[in-house]
Scaffold this motif. Structure first.
Motif, PDB file in Angstrom:
ATOM      1  N   GLN A   1      62.238  52.957   8.839  1.00  0.00           N
ATOM      2  CA  GLN A   1      61.826  51.746   9.532  1.00  0.00           C
ATOM      3  C   GLN A   1      62.850  51.523  10.645  1.00  0.00           C
ATOM      4  O   GLN A   1      63.905  50.924  10.427  1.00  0.00           O
ATOM      5  CB  GLN A   1      61.783  50.547   8.579  1.00  0.00           C
ATOM      6  CG  GLN A   1      60.609  50.519   7.621  1.00  0.00           C
ATOM      7  CD  GLN A   1      59.330  50.037   8.296  1.00  0.00           C
ATOM      8  OE1 GLN A   1      59.370  49.303   9.273  1.00  0.00           O
ATOM      9  NE2 GLN A   1      58.191  50.475   7.771  1.00  0.00           N
ATOM     10  N   LEU A   2      62.537  52.045  11.843  1.00  0.00           N
ATOM     11  CA  LEU A   2      63.475  51.970  12.953  1.00  0.00           C
ATOM     12  C   LEU A   2      63.132  50.802  13.882  1.00  0.00           C
ATOM     13  O   LEU A   2      62.007  50.302  13.876  1.00  0.00           O
ATOM     14  CB  LEU A   2      63.465  53.290  13.722  1.00  0.00           C
ATOM     15  CG  LEU A   2      63.785  54.531  12.890  1.00  0.00           C
ATOM     16  CD1 LEU A   2      63.781  55.784  13.753  1.00  0.00           C
ATOM     17  CD2 LEU A   2      65.109  54.376  12.158  1.00  0.00           C
ATOM     18  N   ASN A   3      64.130  50.391  14.658  1.00  0.00           N
ATOM     19  CA  ASN A   3      64.001  49.184  15.480  1.00  0.00           C
ATOM     20  C   ASN A   3      63.641  47.977  14.610  1.00  0.00           C
ATOM     21  O   ASN A   3      62.872  47.108  15.015  1.00  0.00           O
ATOM     22  CB  ASN A   3      62.950  49.375  16.580  1.00  0.00           C
ATOM     23  CG  ASN A   3      63.369  50.403  17.606  1.00  0.00           C
ATOM     24  OD1 ASN A   3      64.546  50.497  17.965  1.00  0.00           O
ATOM     25  ND2 ASN A   3      62.424  51.206  18.072  1.00  0.00           N
ATOM     26  N   LYS A   4      64.242  47.937  13.437  1.00  0.00           N
ATOM     27  CA  LYS A   4      63.997  46.837  12.508  1.00  0.00           C
ATOM     28  C   LYS A   4      65.338  46.304  12.002  1.00  0.00           C
ATOM     29  O   LYS A   4      66.286  47.063  11.777  1.00  0.00           O
ATOM     30  CB  LYS A   4      63.164  47.299  11.306  1.00  0.00           C
ATOM     31  CG  LYS A   4      61.777  47.834  11.650  1.00  0.00           C
ATOM     32  CD  LYS A   4      60.861  46.744  12.124  1.00  0.00           C
ATOM     33  CE  LYS A   4      59.400  47.181  12.099  1.00  0.00           C
ATOM     34  NZ  LYS A   4      59.121  48.409  12.886  1.00  0.00           N
ATOM     35  N   ALA A   5      65.402  44.987  11.822  1.00  0.00           N
ATOM     36  CA  ALA A   5      66.616  44.350  11.305  1.00  0.00           C
ATOM     37  C   ALA A   5      66.236  43.355  10.219  1.00  0.00           C
ATOM     38  O   ALA A   5      65.328  42.541  10.418  1.00  0.00           O
ATOM     39  CB  ALA A   5      67.364  43.634  12.424  1.00  0.00           C
ATOM     40  N   PRO A   6      66.908  43.395   9.060  1.00  0.00           N
ATOM     41  CA  PRO A   6      66.608  42.434   7.994  1.00  0.00           C
ATOM     42  C   PRO A   6      66.995  41.016   8.421  1.00  0.00           C
ATOM     43  O   PRO A   6      68.062  40.799   8.988  1.00  0.00           O
ATOM     44  CB  PRO A   6      67.477  42.906   6.830  1.00  0.00           C
ATOM     45  CG  PRO A   6      67.848  44.318   7.161  1.00  0.00           C
ATOM     46  CD  PRO A   6      67.921  44.374   8.655  1.00  0.00           C
ATOM     47  N   THR A   7      66.136  40.070   8.133  1.00  0.00           N
ATOM     48  CA  THR A   7      66.432  38.661   8.415  1.00  0.00           C
ATOM     49  C   THR A   7      66.488  37.819   7.147  1.00  0.00           C
ATOM     50  O   THR A   7      67.037  36.732   7.156  1.00  0.00           O
ATOM     51  CB  THR A   7      65.392  38.059   9.368  1.00  0.00           C
ATOM     52  OG1 THR A   7      64.077  38.166   8.773  1.00  0.00           O
ATOM     53  CG2 THR A   7      65.396  38.783  10.715  1.00  0.00           C
ATOM     54  N   GLU A   8      65.910  38.335   6.063  1.00  0.00           N
ATOM     55  CA  GLU A   8      65.924  37.576   4.800  1.00  0.00           C
ATOM     56  C   GLU A   8      65.590  38.491   3.636  1.00  0.00           C
ATOM     57  O   GLU A   8      64.717  39.363   3.744  1.00  0.00           O
ATOM     58  CB  GLU A   8      64.924  36.417   4.846  1.00  0.00           C
ATOM     59  CG  GLU A   8      64.957  35.528   3.619  1.00  0.00           C
ATOM     60  CD  GLU A   8      63.909  34.441   3.635  1.00  0.00           C
ATOM     61  OE1 GLU A   8      63.904  33.589   2.710  1.00  0.00           O
ATOM     62  OE2 GLU A   8      63.078  34.429   4.569  1.00  0.00           O
ATOM     63  N   MET A   9      66.298  38.319   2.507  1.00  0.00           N
ATOM     64  CA  MET A   9      65.943  38.966   1.254  1.00  0.00           C
ATOM     65  C   MET A   9      65.133  37.959   0.432  1.00  0.00           C
ATOM     66  O   MET A   9      65.534  36.795   0.312  1.00  0.00           O
ATOM     67  CB  MET A   9      67.189  39.398   0.473  1.00  0.00           C
ATOM     68  CG  MET A   9      67.825  40.667   1.007  1.00  0.00           C
ATOM     69  SD  MET A   9      68.645  40.448   2.581  1.00  0.00           S
ATOM     70  CE  MET A   9      69.718  41.854   2.618  1.00  0.00           C
ATOM     71  N   ILE A  10      64.039  38.414  -0.131  1.00  0.00           N
ATOM     72  CA  ILE A  10      63.109  37.512  -0.814  1.00  0.00           C
ATOM     73  C   ILE A  10      63.110  37.812  -2.305  1.00  0.00           C
ATOM     74  O   ILE A  10      62.917  38.963  -2.721  1.00  0.00           O
ATOM     75  CB  ILE A  10      61.692  37.654  -0.247  1.00  0.00           C
ATOM     76  CG1 ILE A  10      61.710  37.386   1.271  1.00  0.00           C
ATOM     77  CG2 ILE A  10      60.722  36.714  -0.949  1.00  0.00           C
ATOM     78  CD1 ILE A  10      60.432  37.768   1.976  1.00  0.00           C
ATOM     79  N   ALA A  11      63.322  36.788  -3.119  1.00  0.00           N
ATOM     80  CA  ALA A  11      63.364  36.941  -4.578  1.00  0.00           C
ATOM     81  C   ALA A  11      61.984  36.726  -5.181  1.00  0.00           C
ATOM     82  O   ALA A  11      61.166  35.955  -4.664  1.00  0.00           O
ATOM     83  CB  ALA A  11      64.346  35.947  -5.176  1.00  0.00           C
ATOM     84  N   GLY A  12      61.760  37.411  -6.294  1.00  0.00           N
ATOM     85  CA  GLY A  12      60.542  37.193  -7.051  1.00  0.00           C
ATOM     86  C   GLY A  12      60.738  36.085  -8.077  1.00  0.00           C
ATOM     87  O   GLY A  12      61.797  35.444  -8.132  1.00  0.00           O
ATOM     88  N   GLU A  13      59.754  35.871  -8.899  1.00  0.00           N
ATOM     89  CA  GLU A  13      59.834  34.812  -9.911  1.00  0.00           C
ATOM     90  C   GLU A  13      60.929  35.075 -10.926  1.00  0.00           C
ATOM     91  O   GLU A  13      61.452  34.145 -11.546  1.00  0.00           O
ATOM     92  CB  GLU A  13      58.477  34.661 -10.617  1.00  0.00           C
ATOM     93  CG  GLU A  13      57.366  34.133  -9.713  1.00  0.00           C
ATOM     94  CD  GLU A  13      56.066  33.945 -10.467  1.00  0.00           C
ATOM     95  OE1 GLU A  13      56.041  34.249 -11.692  1.00  0.00           O
ATOM     96  OE2 GLU A  13      55.076  33.484  -9.853  1.00  0.00           O
ATOM     97  N   ASP A  14      61.284  36.345 -11.111  1.00  0.00           N
ATOM     98  CA  ASP A  14      62.337  36.692 -12.067  1.00  0.00           C
ATOM     99  C   ASP A  14      63.737  36.548 -11.473  1.00  0.00           C
ATOM    100  O   ASP A  14      64.736  36.839 -12.134  1.00  0.00           O
ATOM    101  CB  ASP A  14      62.140  38.114 -12.592  1.00  0.00           C
ATOM    102  CG  ASP A  14      62.158  39.165 -11.474  1.00  0.00           C
ATOM    103  OD1 ASP A  14      62.282  38.782 -10.289  1.00  0.00           O
ATOM    104  OD2 ASP A  14      62.024  40.363 -11.793  1.00  0.00           O
ATOM    105  N   GLY A  15      63.819  36.104 -10.232  1.00  0.00           N
ATOM    106  CA  GLY A  15      65.118  35.920  -9.597  1.00  0.00           C
ATOM    107  C   GLY A  15      65.699  37.181  -8.990  1.00  0.00           C
ATOM    108  O   GLY A  15      66.803  37.152  -8.440  1.00  0.00           O
ATOM    109  N   LYS A  16      64.954  38.281  -9.066  1.00  0.00           N
ATOM    110  CA  LYS A  16      65.422  39.540  -8.499  1.00  0.00           C
ATOM    111  C   LYS A  16      64.699  39.836  -7.188  1.00  0.00           C
ATOM    112  O   LYS A  16      63.620  39.315  -6.918  1.00  0.00           O
ATOM    113  CB  LYS A  16      65.205  40.687  -9.495  1.00  0.00           C
ATOM    114  CG  LYS A  16      66.000  40.541 -10.787  1.00  0.00           C
ATOM    115  CD  LYS A  16      65.746  41.705 -11.720  1.00  0.00           C
ATOM    116  CE  LYS A  16      66.553  41.568 -13.015  1.00  0.00           C
ATOM    117  NZ  LYS A  16      66.306  42.704 -13.937  1.00  0.00           N
TER     118      LYS A  16
END
Length: 323
Positions: A198-213
């Motif tokens: 995944q090039l030309n991409k930058a993470p802006t947020e990590m998203i948690a599931g219902e289990d907190g992971k």
């Protein structure tokens, strides 16, 4: 008059605590300053499964508490203050905190290194819950899973290849199309059928599931600005490490990245100052290797104190330890 100690250890974690155990057993009456992150990087690690003696694994904070208890058992005095100033220009060495001044005939530095992180609030919240900065430490927790590696240098390529031993798919996320990594490392990653890009991409947020992971990462296209959600079971930040040497690197020889240079074991460029753990190791960066160099530093310090004490007393540079 300020008391002069045989040895002061700066920094905890596997290296510092192991140095304290050996120094205390050698009757050097060590003082250990834990610093801002008592226990080091292992305190933000969940399960540790690759340290000998823990066949069922152990939580990182629990392991560091056991190291601390063992150091204290042999007489190490542990201070919670942070050293804010070092003076290695004359002996005894002087170390200052916000609360006072401390002197020592020998100093063991085990201040470690800090992983460069992206700086996202969600990143810190999910660290150890799907987000990691060490593939060697945590890769085995993702068998058959899909994971992401963020970075474009040699460490990112190396970690991505390593993770294919466990994960079903590894996606390298990089903010550009070109890489800082060497061509051979990029070619090796591109030849791996389990690695996608995944090039030309930058993470802006990590998203948690219902289990907190971690369940997904939000990626921003650095060209168009469009944001998309990318599903993943794990995310490894691989943008390098920074040795915690800022306060004393001008007094000791370091490499271009700030790692303290050592010779003949753990001796630094200043006689009587020793370095161990991730502060001087940019290759392995494991708990077990840090502990090993902590042992080395304590033995080196003990032998140096023994060999140098008479010579330095004659020169007038030695301060006898006050009992």
């Amino acid at each position: 008059m300020t008391e002069v100690h045989d040895v002061i250890i700066v920094g905890s974690g596997p290296a510092g605590y192991t140095a304290a155990i050996y120094a205390a057993r050698a009757n050097l009456k060590p003082i250990l300053f834990q610093g801002m992150q008592p226990g080091g990087q292992l305190t933000i690690t969940t399960d540790v499964e690759n340290f000998p003696g823990y066949p069922k694994g152990v939580l990182g904070p629990e392991m560091m508490e056991q190291f601390k208890e063992q150091a204290e058992r042999f007489g190490t005095k542990i201070h919670f203050e942070e050293i804010t100033e070092f003076d290695f220009s004359s002996r005894p060495f002087t170390l200052k905190t916000d609360f006072g001044e401390h002197k020592a005939n020998a100093v063991i530095l085990s201040t470690g290194a800090s992983a460069r992180l992206l700086g996202l609030e969600s990143e810190s919240k999910l660290m150890g819950h799907g987000v990691s900065a060490c593939a060697t430490c945590d890769g085995a927790f993702f068998p058959g899973k899909e994971v992401v590696v963020v970075g474009g240098g040699d460490s990112a390529m190396e970690e991505a290849n390593y993770l294919t031993r466990f994960a079903s798919k590894v996606t390298i996320v990089h903010r550009r199309e070109d890489f800082r990594a060497s061509n051979i490392m990029v070619d090796r990653a591109k030849a791996n059928p389990k690695i996608e890009w995944q090039l030309n991409k930058a993470p802006t947020e990590m998203i948690a599931g219902e289990d907190g992971k971690l369940r997904a990462v939000r990626l921003k296209d650095t060209v168009t600005g469009e944001e998309t959600e990318f599903k993943t079971d794990g995310l490894f930040v691989a943008i390098g490490h920074v040795p915690n040497s800022q306060l004393f690197k001008d007094q000791l020889e370091t490499d271009e990245n700030g790692y303290v240079l050592v010779k003949n074991g753990t001796h630094t460029s200043v006689e009587g100052v020793f370095a161990c753990g991730d502060l001087m190791d940019h290759v392995y960066r494991q708990a077990i290797t840090a502990a090993g160099t902590g042992c080395m530093a304590a033995i080196d310090a003990e032998r140096w104190l023994e060999n140098k004490s008479h010579e330095m007393i004659a020169e007038g540079h030695w301060a006898p330890t006050q009992q």
